[in-house]
Enzyme design. Structure first.
Site, PDB file in Angstrom:
ATOM      1  CD  GLN A  88      12.446  57.619   5.252  1.00  0.00           C
ATOM      2  OE1 GLN A  88      12.271  57.278   4.087  1.00  0.00           O
ATOM      3  NE2 GLN A  88      11.714  58.537   5.836  1.00  0.00           N
ATOM      4  CG  ASP A  91      13.883  46.094   7.429  1.00  0.00           C
ATOM      5  OD1 ASP A  91      14.989  45.992   6.871  1.00  0.00           O
ATOM      6  OD2 ASP A  91      12.928  46.716   6.918  1.00  0.00           O
ATOM      7  CG  HIS A 106      13.170  56.635  11.523  1.00  0.00           C
ATOM      8  ND1 HIS A 106      12.851  57.876  12.035  1.00  0.00           N
ATOM      9  CD2 HIS A 106      13.121  56.772  10.171  1.00  0.00           C
ATOM     10  CE1 HIS A 106      12.607  58.716  11.052  1.00  0.00           C
ATOM     11  NE2 HIS A 106      12.773  58.078   9.903  1.00  0.00           N
ATOM     12  CB  CYS A 114      18.702  50.514  29.925  1.00  0.00           C
ATOM     13  SG  CYS A 114      18.394  50.681  31.700  1.00  0.00           S
ATOM     14  N   GLY A 176      11.552  53.355  -2.518  1.00  0.00           N
ATOM     15  CA  GLY A 176      10.475  52.875  -1.660  1.00  0.00           C
ATOM     16  C   GLY A 176      10.059  53.822  -0.562  1.00  0.00           C
ATOM     17  CB  THR A 177      10.910  56.320   1.269  1.00  0.00           C
ATOM     18  OG1 THR A 177      10.506  57.379   2.150  1.00  0.00           O
ATOM     19  CG2 THR A 177      12.243  56.687   0.630  1.00  0.00           C
ATOM     20  CB  SER A 178       6.720  59.759  -0.226  1.00  0.00           C
ATOM     21  OG  SER A 178       6.401  59.705   1.153  1.00  0.00           O
TER      22      SER A 178
END
Length: 247
Positions: A88, A91, A106, A114, A176-178
């Site tokens: 998600q 980076d 994402h 463009c 590291g995510t819910s």
């Protein structure tokens, strides 16, 4: 011999130890800017200069960071396993660490899109509105960050690839995510029931302790090495779960 498959779903918690700001915490990025101003298409139409400046700052922050041990250990797993990383995060720390099969749900911090010619291109420095132009059509005003915003649909092809990878995985690991945001909150349903691992500071769904069968609670810097050691056992696990709380 065919390698066992591991699918990771990663979020901001894996990159925070590298120094990146999270979005939803008390001091997160969404407390510094309104979501509708910098993370919705209508915000871009209203004030493209502000939007580009927000992502210029974010791009600079990401480019100054390095992968941490969690990113590096996931990349090293490719030596022995067939690894897919579904993230998600915008980076590229998984790629910098060496992971070769990464699905960005994402978008990415170093991409621009463009709206005139629909070209998507890499851009790793500040975007100066009204000065910088699309390398394909030279449009200056309709170039936007290559991020999928809250009022936009995710790439269906990437979702299908993520679902296929999780469905085929011998082990599914959420880090590291819910995974509260759709469609990430639906991806776990594709994972094999007894091969679900959560790695977070706290359980993402304490009211449903069987959503995951194996838990590694604590800072990902400390929990990831423990998980790596346990992978052979987790691959064979059928009934007995593993729960480790590491401070």
């Amino acid at each position: 011999m065919e390698k066992n498959k591991i699918a990771f779903l990663t979020g901001a918690g894996i990159s925070q130890p590298s120094g990146l700001s999270t979005f939803r915490t008390h001091n997160g990025l969404w407390n510094q800017q309104k979501i509708e101003d910098v993370a919705m298409y209508k915000g871009f139409l209203k004030d493209p200069v502000n939007v580009h400046q927000f992502y210029n700052n974010l791009r600079s922050e990401i480019n100054s960071c390095k992968p941490n041990i969690a990113h590096l250990l996931i990349a090293e797993l490719e030596k022995d396993y067939d690894v897919t990383v579904i993230t998600q995060n915008i980076d590229n720390l998984h790629e910098v660490a060496g992971s070769t099969n990464v699905i960005h749900l994402h978008g990415q911090h170093n991409l621009q899109k463009c709206e005139a010619c629909h070209d998507i291109f890499t851009w790793n420095r500040d975007w100066i509105y009204n000065k910088d132009t699309c390398p394909t059509c030279r449009e200056a005003h309709l170039v936007r960050p290559g991020i999928i915003w809250f009022d936009e649909s995710l790439d269906a092809e990437k979702i299908y690839k993520a679902e296929d990878a999780i469905r085929a995985a011998d082990l599914f690991v959420q880090i590291g995510t819910s995974a509260e945001v759709s469609p990430a909150n639906k991806l776990i349903k594709r994972a094999k029931r007894r091969k679900r691992v959560e790695m977070n500071l706290v359980r993402s769904n304490p009211r449903n302790p069987w959503l995951f069968h194996n838990y590694y609670m604590g800072n990902v810097i400390r929990t990831m090495p423990e998980f790596i050691k346990d992978i052979p056992e987790l691959m064979l696990l059928k009934e007995k779960g593993i729960t480790k709380i590491i401070n």
